[in-house]
Design a protein around this motif. Structure first.
Motif, PDB file in Angstrom:
ATOM      1  N   THR B 102      -2.464  -7.580  -1.689  1.00  0.00           N
ATOM      2  CA  THR B 102      -1.677  -8.587  -0.934  1.00  0.00           C
ATOM      3  C   THR B 102      -1.346  -7.875   0.403  1.00  0.00           C
ATOM      4  N   ARG B 103      -1.029  -6.331   0.354  1.00  0.00           N
ATOM      5  CA  ARG B 103      -0.460  -5.816   1.492  1.00  0.00           C
ATOM      6  C   ARG B 103      -1.627  -5.516   2.592  1.00  0.00           C
ATOM      7  N   ASP B 104      -2.745  -5.656   2.268  1.00  0.00           N
ATOM      8  CA  ASP B 104      -3.706  -5.836   3.436  1.00  0.00           C
ATOM      9  C   ASP B 104      -4.246  -7.156   4.051  1.00  0.00           C
ATOM     10  N   VAL B 105      -3.793  -8.267   3.661  1.00  0.00           N
ATOM     11  CA  VAL B 105      -4.216  -9.463   3.796  1.00  0.00           C
ATOM     12  C   VAL B 105      -3.900  -9.611   5.498  1.00  0.00           C
ATOM     13  N   GLU B 106      -2.721  -9.388   5.642  1.00  0.00           N
ATOM     14  CA  GLU B 106      -2.270  -9.531   7.156  1.00  0.00           C
ATOM     15  C   GLU B 106      -3.268  -8.977   8.215  1.00  0.00           C
ATOM     16  N   PHE B 107      -3.643  -7.631   7.577  1.00  0.00           N
ATOM     17  CA  PHE B 107      -4.601  -7.021   8.680  1.00  0.00           C
ATOM     18  C   PHE B 107      -5.914  -7.505   8.725  1.00  0.00           C
ATOM     19  N   LEU B 128      -4.313 -14.703  -4.163  1.00  0.00           N
ATOM     20  CA  LEU B 128      -4.789 -16.006  -3.867  1.00  0.00           C
ATOM     21  C   LEU B 128      -3.659 -16.771  -3.002  1.00  0.00           C
ATOM     22  N   GLU B 129      -2.258 -16.623  -3.359  1.00  0.00           N
ATOM     23  CA  GLU B 129      -1.418 -17.250  -2.534  1.00  0.00           C
ATOM     24  C   GLU B 129      -1.195 -16.695  -1.335  1.00  0.00           C
ATOM     25  N   GLU B 130      -1.357 -15.207  -1.302  1.00  0.00           N
ATOM     26  CA  GLU B 130      -1.223 -14.512   0.277  1.00  0.00           C
ATOM     27  C   GLU B 130      -2.449 -15.108   1.246  1.00  0.00           C
ATOM     28  N   VAL B 131      -3.645 -15.113   0.604  1.00  0.00           N
ATOM     29  CA  VAL B 131      -4.445 -15.598   1.681  1.00  0.00           C
ATOM     30  C   VAL B 131      -4.526 -17.244   1.992  1.00  0.00           C
ATOM     31  N   GLY B 132      -3.838 -17.809   0.928  1.00  0.00           N
ATOM     32  CA  GLY B 132      -3.603 -19.350   1.260  1.00  0.00           C
ATOM     33  C   GLY B 132      -2.416 -19.397   2.238  1.00  0.00           C
TER      34      GLY B 132
ATOM     35  N   PRO D  94      14.331  -0.930 -25.980  1.00  0.00           N
ATOM     36  CA  PRO D  94      13.522  -0.772 -24.793  1.00  0.00           C
ATOM     37  C   PRO D  94      12.808  -1.899 -24.308  1.00  0.00           C
ATOM     38  N   ILE D  95      12.602  -2.549 -23.183  1.00  0.00           N
ATOM     39  CA  ILE D  95      11.877  -3.730 -22.710  1.00  0.00           C
ATOM     40  C   ILE D  95      10.524  -3.413 -22.144  1.00  0.00           C
ATOM     41  N   ILE D  96       9.765  -4.349 -22.297  1.00  0.00           N
ATOM     42  CA  ILE D  96       8.483  -4.330 -21.360  1.00  0.00           C
ATOM     43  C   ILE D  96       8.353  -5.621 -20.851  1.00  0.00           C
ATOM     44  N   THR D  97       7.678  -5.777 -19.677  1.00  0.00           N
ATOM     45  CA  THR D  97       7.334  -6.944 -19.016  1.00  0.00           C
ATOM     46  C   THR D  97       6.023  -6.627 -18.011  1.00  0.00           C
ATOM     47  N   GLU D  98       5.182  -7.747 -17.755  1.00  0.00           N
ATOM     48  CA  GLU D  98       4.178  -7.693 -16.844  1.00  0.00           C
ATOM     49  C   GLU D  98       4.518  -7.638 -15.332  1.00  0.00           C
ATOM     50  N   VAL D  99       3.672  -6.764 -14.798  1.00  0.00           N
ATOM     51  CA  VAL D  99       3.982  -6.840 -13.308  1.00  0.00           C
ATOM     52  C   VAL D  99       2.438  -7.380 -12.676  1.00  0.00           C
ATOM     53  N   THR D 100       2.341  -8.003 -11.678  1.00  0.00           N
ATOM     54  CA  THR D 100       1.053  -8.879 -11.466  1.00  0.00           C
ATOM     55  C   THR D 100       0.945  -8.553  -9.793  1.00  0.00           C
ATOM     56  N   ASP D 101       2.063  -8.041  -9.221  1.00  0.00           N
ATOM     57  CA  ASP D 101       1.732  -7.877  -7.830  1.00  0.00           C
ATOM     58  C   ASP D 101       2.335  -6.450  -7.254  1.00  0.00           C
ATOM     59  N   THR D 102       1.586  -5.570  -6.506  1.00  0.00           N
ATOM     60  CA  THR D 102       2.131  -4.334  -6.284  1.00  0.00           C
ATOM     61  C   THR D 102       3.373  -4.405  -5.480  1.00  0.00           C
ATOM     62  N   ARG D 103       3.670  -5.725  -4.809  1.00  0.00           N
ATOM     63  CA  ARG D 103       5.174  -5.517  -4.269  1.00  0.00           C
ATOM     64  C   ARG D 103       6.245  -5.675  -5.309  1.00  0.00           C
ATOM     65  N   ASP D 104       6.004  -6.025  -6.529  1.00  0.00           N
ATOM     66  CA  ASP D 104       6.945  -5.928  -7.374  1.00  0.00           C
ATOM     67  C   ASP D 104       7.273  -4.798  -8.238  1.00  0.00           C
ATOM     68  N   VAL D 105       6.247  -3.986  -8.332  1.00  0.00           N
ATOM     69  CA  VAL D 105       6.169  -2.642  -9.107  1.00  0.00           C
ATOM     70  C   VAL D 105       7.238  -1.906  -9.218  1.00  0.00           C
ATOM     71  N   GLU D 106       8.022  -1.683  -7.827  1.00  0.00           N
ATOM     72  CA  GLU D 106       9.160  -0.816  -7.728  1.00  0.00           C
ATOM     73  C   GLU D 106      10.368  -1.334  -8.539  1.00  0.00           C
ATOM     74  N   PHE D 107      10.355  -3.000  -8.271  1.00  0.00           N
ATOM     75  CA  PHE D 107      11.773  -3.617  -9.005  1.00  0.00           C
ATOM     76  C   PHE D 107      11.354  -3.536 -10.484  1.00  0.00           C
ATOM     77  N   VAL D 108      10.059  -3.687 -10.934  1.00  0.00           N
ATOM     78  CA  VAL D 108       9.853  -3.852 -12.543  1.00  0.00           C
ATOM     79  C   VAL D 108      10.123  -2.349 -12.919  1.00  0.00           C
ATOM     80  N   ALA D 109       9.790  -1.282 -12.224  1.00  0.00           N
ATOM     81  CA  ALA D 109       9.808   0.234 -12.569  1.00  0.00           C
ATOM     82  C   ALA D 109      11.405   0.250 -12.733  1.00  0.00           C
ATOM     83  N   LYS D 110      12.197  -0.121 -11.906  1.00  0.00           N
ATOM     84  CA  LYS D 110      13.635   0.122 -12.057  1.00  0.00           C
ATOM     85  C   LYS D 110      14.280  -0.444 -13.187  1.00  0.00           C
ATOM     86  N   HIS D 111      13.714  -1.717 -13.585  1.00  0.00           N
ATOM     87  CA  HIS D 111      14.500  -2.473 -14.534  1.00  0.00           C
ATOM     88  C   HIS D 111      13.827  -2.440 -16.148  1.00  0.00           C
TER      89      HIS D 111
END
Lengths: 270, 270, 270, 270
Positions: B102-107, B128-132, D94-111
């Motif tokens: 997603t971070r490369d989509v703009e470029f 998909l949403e980002e390229v959308g 301890p908790i586990i949840t899925e991450v699907t976007d690189t931009r959410d990794v920091e937030f998920v890793a924190k919580h």
């Protein structure tokens, strides 16, 4: 593909040809058409009329039908084959039907011009050897889950039993996709062309299981290089006792045959 | 296919068209060609020369390469895209490259004319949403194991994000057959034609993974009704850093383009 | 599963049991062991000694071997079955062997205690009906690409031919994964338990094709609820004429049998 | 498996262990349980109470939900994760949840205490590298169509990004069988045990998609040698916003946990 003696294409070797009546399989484009099952004399006569009219060169009709459930319609057996034979004679068309039991091979070889081995029996090795002992051309269908290597080895069973007249038929493989009945693996056509000298035809009816996909996939099969097609058609598909969803009408068959003919000509001049 | 709002073909609806420069996608036959990966400025310039010469209308080149192993060549990244852009300008060809983050989509949206979503990311919904959100046409490849329903729902993610320029691409599905890299599911072409109004193209290079199968499967794809092809070609395939087995030479590409052109004309008159 | 008359489990119905000598199939845990193929009298006698020693209750040995290539070792045929019969008598073990041709059914039914239908013949409907006419218990293996519905319908062919002694055997299905020979579908065991009253056993040898996976998958199969196991073992696996990679040694078989016995006891008390 | 540096098991190497609070993953049997999705604070609190009661050691709950259709419930996102975190603290889990976007990794890793990568993202290489930069244990699920080689290479992406805390999870592969949602490939467990030193757990909920198969397949997974299980449970499954068919009730979870505990003890003494 190391273990193959007879099925393998040697460098520079041409596609194998053999004659059935006026037809030269492997050189003339083979167009097999007819109903999934022979259901009555009237039905197969009517079907044969359409098959002849569209210019197809072989009449098909199932008489020993392998069905998932023992309680489904399983064909008219030997009686059905005699009806098919009569229709073939009436319209001057060689006929093909499937055999599923070694004990029926002699009878089928006597009355049919081609013998078909269905997908479910591709690795019924006793049956392969039994039809290998006849002098009739064998149409061998690829198993639903057979690799190309397994497919060619099954042809090898027939060839090594002293019958050199084998036609391969791609008819769809089983995958995860539910939209089509099977997944037509058209790349098998050019792949097999490099591996073997045997003629290769395609059955888009069983592969797709959907009437509206039969024409486009027939044209695609021609473009991919196949030596023929096997198409299910029924005078009144909505009344068919099996495979109602995928059988073309007579009109649909006429249209398909005409377009396929042009596509074959185009391919030869490309 | 019940949940689709935008991807579904309404009765009588035509295939969607949209313009990119002089090209009208969905009406003009789309011929995308170029190397698996951009490897150097020299390589992509040389490739572009061939692509232009053969009459293809879009130049492809991978710059962010998804690879099974972290230790394989993974593309030149943003720098590679700038090389591709330069080659496209030099030869007056719109360009396409894959985006994986997603971070490369703009470029990518800034420098490429089309954005490709690869098979492995077909269900990367954030992407998909980002390229959308961009205004660039998106080429969405079918996942290796995606049903047609899943494929169309992935298109729906892009369409519902307000980008109506989506092209679907069949590129082979994963089956048990080891001879080909994947199994090209050509019946998906006419099937999708009935289900959706989006243009559908075919990638026979990744589907087969074998150079000698690319031409016959391209012709088969045209006959099946596709709106375009994506072909991998490399000026010197034997030196390619990825997918060496399946890339055509420049000469091979010229031959393919010529035959495909004739096949498209034949189809239109059939 | 709507079309089933005899195979379907009615509410509250117990698993079907039937006796073979002292063995009560469906109640006693069935442990079938022995070589892939009967290769000589010495070999099968030696194998039978180990099978008896480990406490297994049925001796297996292939005599009509379905093989991909016509040039592979295809078993000793009727002569092999007589050797197997002798070994069974010597060690007081009921015997099982596969039949592949309707014309051999009578002979096999005369000399074997159980008749096996292999995966490749799961939809050889003539053969199913022929073994359905015998009074011997039939071990029906799931086809490589058969759905549970197809599997149960094949059992129905036997049951509706008046033979109620059918044992189902999960032996791996064909998938894209190349590491194992097939993919063992253990969820078929509890799934079939809800669908049918027939006993269900598992063959981890053909499913995995790897000796080191046979023990863990046997224990997993027991935990999943199977009524028995079929295990390939060979006195000297490295010299085996078929399936050398997957056959256990005599020592391996002893170890497996001991652990399986404990696992069955544990399961009963859980 | 030649290209692996970090994931491969060296001869004699033990299974990797790492601690999360009092839990020693790779040595203690990991029992992860909780709802498919966090739906509300009340729901996740109620679920956590059951999870604690049954002796499971990690609480799961989806907050970023990858769904086939853009119009399905897609989770509560970051807000949902905060609810999950609160429930984990309340019940000391301890908790586990899925991450699907690189931009959410920091937030998920924190919580979250563990980060899950779902099947659809197994080859989302940017995401793998991004979670590889955190110091949280990563639960990597096998892709629906991933070979073991691809699976281990995806683990390698995380390991080579400097995060050595990777847990593999077999969750079913896609096949032709429609009865179960996917086909649980349990032979992957002992196969992976020989190939890698990473802990391996099993998710029978997504693999089967049927509540009644979760218990038998959990016991089978333990017998096959897995290091843990991930089970979907919901206080009121019939009201669940996703995966209603496969989630256990609280009572069902209690029963499963008790039997699994005994099965693990049995296995250790076998």
């Amino acid at each position: 593909m190391d273990g193959l003696k007879y099925a393998v294409r040697k460098e520079g070797q041409e596609t194998t040809c053999f004659t059935v009546g006026n037809l030269c399989v492997g050189r003339d484009f083979l167009l097999i058409a007819g109903p999934c099952s022979v259901e009555s004399e009237t039905q197969i006569m009517e079907a044969a009329k359409w098959v002849k009219a569209c210019g197809a060169n072989v009449l098909r009709g199932g008489t020993f039908k392998p069905r998932m459930s023992p309680y489904s319609f399983r064909g008219l057996g030997r009686e059905g084959l005699l009806m098919l034979e009569k229709a073939g004679k009436e319209y001057d068309l060689p006929i093909i039907t499937e055999v599923t039991d070694t004990r029926d091979v002699e009878f089928v070889a006597k009355h049919a011009d081609f013998i078909q081995i269905g997908a479910r029996n591709m690795q019924n090795f006793s049956l392969l050897e039994e039809v290998g002992k006849t002098n009739k051309p064998i149409l061998l269908k690829r198993g639903m889950t057979a690799t190309l290597e397994e497919f060619l080895n099954s042809a090898e069973y027939i060839l090594s039993s002293n019958n050199s007249q084998v036609i391969l038929c791609e008819r769809g493989i089983r995958t995860f996709e539910p939209y089509t009945r099977n997944t037509l693996d058209l790349s098998a056509v050019p792949a097999l062309k490099t591996l073997t000298h045997l003629p290769i035809i395609v059955d888009p009816s069983h592969a797709t299981g959907r009437r509206e996909l039969v024409l486009p996939m027939s044209l695609a099969a021609v473009a991919a290089g196949c030596d023929g097609l096997e198409i299910e058609m029924h005078p009144t598909p909505e009344k068919a006792l099996s495979d109602a969803e995928q059988q073309l009408t007579g009109e649909g068959m006429l249209q398909l045959a005409e377009k396929v003919k042009k596509a074959v000509e185009f391919r030869e001049n490309l």
